[in-house]
Design a protein around this motif. Structure first.
Motif, PDB file in Angstrom:
ATOM      1  N   GLY A   1       0.788  -1.226   0.000  1.00 33.98           N
ATOM      2  CA  GLY A   1       0.000   0.000   0.000  1.00 33.98           C
ATOM      3  C   GLY A   1       0.820   1.275   0.000  1.00 33.98           C
ATOM      4  N   VAL A   2       2.153   1.160   0.074  1.00 36.87           N
ATOM      5  CA  VAL A   2       3.024   2.335   0.037  1.00 36.87           C
ATOM      6  C   VAL A   2       3.674   2.382  -1.342  1.00 36.87           C
ATOM      7  CG1 VAL A   2       5.013   3.500   1.047  1.00 36.87           C
ATOM      8  CG2 VAL A   2       3.460   2.187   2.506  1.00 36.87           C
ATOM      9  N   ARG A   3       3.293   3.373  -2.147  1.00 34.75           N
ATOM     10  CA  ARG A   3       3.825   3.484  -3.507  1.00 34.75           C
ATOM     11  C   ARG A   3       4.930   4.528  -3.619  1.00 34.75           C
ATOM     12  NH1 ARG A   3      -1.322   1.887  -3.721  1.00 34.75           N
ATOM     13  NH2 ARG A   3      -1.833   0.224  -5.199  1.00 34.75           N
ATOM     14  N   ARG A   4       4.856   5.538  -2.805  1.00 37.13           N
ATOM     15  CA  ARG A   4       5.872   6.600  -2.834  1.00 37.13           C
ATOM     16  C   ARG A   4       6.237   6.953  -1.395  1.00 37.13           C
ATOM     17  NH1 ARG A   4       7.678  10.447  -6.411  1.00 37.13           N
ATOM     18  NH2 ARG A   4       6.276   9.558  -7.980  1.00 37.13           N
ATOM     19  N   LEU A   5       7.516   6.944  -1.102  1.00 43.61           N
ATOM     20  CA  LEU A   5       7.978   7.267   0.242  1.00 43.61           C
ATOM     21  C   LEU A   5       8.612   8.651   0.229  1.00 43.61           C
ATOM     22  CD1 LEU A   5       8.173   6.058   3.097  1.00 43.61           C
ATOM     23  CD2 LEU A   5      10.474   5.269   2.514  1.00 43.61           C
ATOM     24  N   HIS A   6       8.035   9.555   1.008  1.00 43.06           N
ATOM     25  CA  HIS A   6       8.541  10.911   1.103  1.00 43.06           C
ATOM     26  C   HIS A   6       9.742  10.954   2.050  1.00 43.06           C
ATOM     27  CE1 HIS A   6       5.148  12.723  -1.084  1.00 43.06           C
ATOM     28  NE2 HIS A   6       4.430  11.755  -0.540  1.00 43.06           N
ATOM     29  N   PRO A   7      10.523  12.031   2.017  1.00 39.79           N
ATOM     30  CA  PRO A   7      11.722  12.078   2.867  1.00 39.79           C
ATOM     31  C   PRO A   7      11.419  11.815   4.338  1.00 39.79           C
ATOM     32  CG  PRO A   7      11.751  13.879   1.289  1.00 39.79           C
ATOM     33  CD  PRO A   7      10.409  13.223   1.168  1.00 39.79           C
ATOM     34  N   VAL A   8      12.209  10.947   4.932  1.00 37.18           N
ATOM     35  CA  VAL A   8      12.044  10.542   6.325  1.00 37.18           C
ATOM     36  C   VAL A   8      13.259  10.979   7.119  1.00 37.18           C
ATOM     37  CG1 VAL A   8      11.926   8.564   7.895  1.00 37.18           C
ATOM     38  CG2 VAL A   8      10.585   8.554   5.779  1.00 37.18           C
ATOM     39  N   PHE A   9      13.044  11.793   8.143  1.00 37.37           N
ATOM     40  CA  PHE A   9      14.132  12.143   9.046  1.00 37.37           C
ATOM     41  C   PHE A   9      14.069  11.200  10.237  1.00 37.37           C
ATOM     42  CE2 PHE A   9      15.801  14.410  12.778  1.00 37.37           C
ATOM     43  CZ  PHE A   9      17.094  14.620  12.341  1.00 37.37           C
ATOM     44  N   ALA A  10      15.122  10.420  10.445  1.00 40.55           N
ATOM     45  CA  ALA A  10      15.147   9.443  11.527  1.00 40.55           C
ATOM     46  C   ALA A  10      16.596   9.096  11.851  1.00 40.55           C
ATOM     47  CB  ALA A  10      14.377   8.182  11.128  1.00 40.55           C
ATOM     48  N   GLN A  11      16.792   8.411  12.968  1.00 38.97           N
ATOM     49  CA  GLN A  11      18.130   7.918  13.286  1.00 38.97           C
ATOM     50  C   GLN A  11      18.612   6.976  12.198  1.00 38.97           C
ATOM     51  OE1 GLN A  11      18.177   6.128  17.169  1.00 38.97           O
ATOM     52  NE2 GLN A  11      17.995   8.075  18.244  1.00 38.97           N
ATOM     53  N   SER A  12      17.696   6.172  11.664  1.00 40.04           N
ATOM     54  CA  SER A  12      17.992   5.286  10.550  1.00 40.04           C
ATOM     55  C   SER A  12      16.684   4.891   9.885  1.00 40.04           C
ATOM     56  CB  SER A  12      18.753   4.032  11.007  1.00 40.04           C
ATOM     57  OG  SER A  12      17.959   3.259  11.890  1.00 40.04           O
ATOM     58  N   LEU A  13      16.752   4.535   8.614  1.00 41.25           N
ATOM     59  CA  LEU A  13      15.583   4.111   7.853  1.00 41.25           C
ATOM     60  C   LEU A  13      15.886   2.778   7.184  1.00 41.25           C
ATOM     61  CD1 LEU A  13      12.806   4.509   6.446  1.00 41.25           C
ATOM     62  CD2 LEU A  13      14.009   5.800   4.666  1.00 41.25           C
ATOM     63  N   LEU A  14      15.028   1.788   7.422  1.00 44.45           N
ATOM     64  CA  LEU A  14      15.111   0.495   6.747  1.00 44.45           C
ATOM     65  C   LEU A  14      13.817   0.265   5.991  1.00 44.45           C
ATOM     66  CD1 LEU A  14      16.266  -2.310   6.084  1.00 44.45           C
ATOM     67  CD2 LEU A  14      15.334  -3.111   8.282  1.00 44.45           C
ATOM     68  N   VAL A  15      13.922   0.105   4.683  1.00 43.41           N
ATOM     69  CA  VAL A  15      12.778  -0.222   3.836  1.00 43.41           C
ATOM     70  C   VAL A  15      13.093  -1.559   3.180  1.00 43.41           C
ATOM     71  CG1 VAL A  15      11.319   0.497   1.924  1.00 43.41           C
ATOM     72  CG2 VAL A  15      12.358   2.226   3.392  1.00 43.41           C
ATOM     73  N   GLU A  16      12.268  -2.564   3.453  1.00 40.24           N
ATOM     74  CA  GLU A  16      12.551  -3.903   2.945  1.00 40.24           C
ATOM     75  C   GLU A  16      11.241  -4.588   2.546  1.00 40.24           C
ATOM     76  OE1 GLU A  16      15.166  -7.862   4.195  1.00 40.24           O
ATOM     77  OE2 GLU A  16      14.670  -6.349   5.703  1.00 40.24           O
ATOM     78  N   GLY A  17      11.268  -5.203   1.371  1.00 44.39           N
ATOM     79  CA  GLY A  17      10.100  -5.961   0.935  1.00 44.39           C
ATOM     80  C   GLY A  17       8.890  -5.110   0.631  1.00 44.39           C
ATOM     81  N   GLY A  18       9.088  -3.904   0.129  1.00 45.74           N
ATOM     82  CA  GLY A  18       7.969  -3.036  -0.239  1.00 45.74           C
ATOM     83  C   GLY A  18       7.425  -3.437  -1.602  1.00 45.74           C
TER      84      GLY A  18
END
Length: 241
Positions: free
Chosen positions: A111-128
């Motif tokens: 259900g996530v087609r576009r990911l906008h900029p994320v400010f975080a300590q770290s970002l993990l995107v897997e299996g989208g």
């Protein structure tokens, strides 16, 4: 003050509602200002619906595998803790913006087609499975892995970037820094359709470590790179220079 009212008065919500407060608004405020470990013992006093309260953990917000689609529109744009969405799970509507003082994990999420900029300590995107485009935040160390529909990654990079096993990624449209502290590393593996890395720049750019492996269609890097650490290039027969 809201928590104080909840713990002191016999009918606190009569007072809070008269002041214009609702359970979800108070929850959003608390998530945005304090890590849940500071107030989670009073969670039941907030009268938050059970289908939302189950996601609140001492370290932040955690969504585990769900059979029904999950609505996270109640999340505030800023979170003081971690945000972990680990599926299989489908989101009704993905968060538009995320300012996360902890880490952000988006794993096996539909259900996530576009990911906008994320400010975080770290970002993990897997299996989208539906993810087609990612806009990077320059200061967030980012790992993107096993996203079969991903075609575009773009943005400025001042933190480590790892992209692995994204077979339909065509262009890595990123601008690396001229100088940064610490210097970011760039790791690209298993992106069989990737043709170009980087955005045209007149001045050389710097990376700490550079690893490019298993990208047979890769033709080149559009920025002249100064590699401060180690450089590994393998499985890229069309790469020149």
């Amino acid at each position: 003050m809201g928590l104080w009212c909840l713990t002191v008065f016999r009918e606190p919500w009569r007072i809070l509602e008269a002041l214009g407060h609702q359970p979800i608004n108070l929850l959003r405020f608390l998530l945005a200002t304090h890590e849940p470990s500071a107030w989670i013992e009073d969670l039941q006093l907030l009268r938050v619906p059970a289908d939302i309260g189950r996601f609140i953990k001492p370290w932040g917000v955690e969504v585990s595998p769900q059979t029904a689609p999950v609505d996270l529109t109640w999340l505030p744009p800023r979170l003081m803790g971690h945000l972990q969405i680990i599926g299989p799970v489908s989101l009704v509507k993905p968060p538009e913006t995320v300012d996360c003082r902890g880490s952000f994990t988006l794993q096996d999420v539909a259900g996530v087609r576009r990911l906008h900029p994320v400010f975080a300590q770290s970002l993990l995107v897997e299996g989208g499975v539906d993810l087609a485009a990612v806009m990077l935040h320059p200061l967030t160390p980012t790992t993107i892995r096993a996203c079969p529909a991903l075609r575009q990654i773009h943005g400025s990079v001042c933190a480590d970037l790892v992209v692995e096993d994204c077979p339909n990624l065509l262009t890595l449209d990123v601008l690396l820094p001229r100088d940064a502290m610490p210097i970011p590393s760039l790791t690209i593996r298993g992106c069989s359709s990737l043709k170009w890395i980087g955005r045209m720049a007149s001045q050389p750019r710097v990376v700490k470590h550079l690893v490019i492996e298993g990208c047979p269609a890769l033709q080149g890097v559009r920025q002249r790179l100064i590699v401060r650490g180690h450089k590994t290039v393998a499985g890229c027969p069309r790469l020149v220079g």
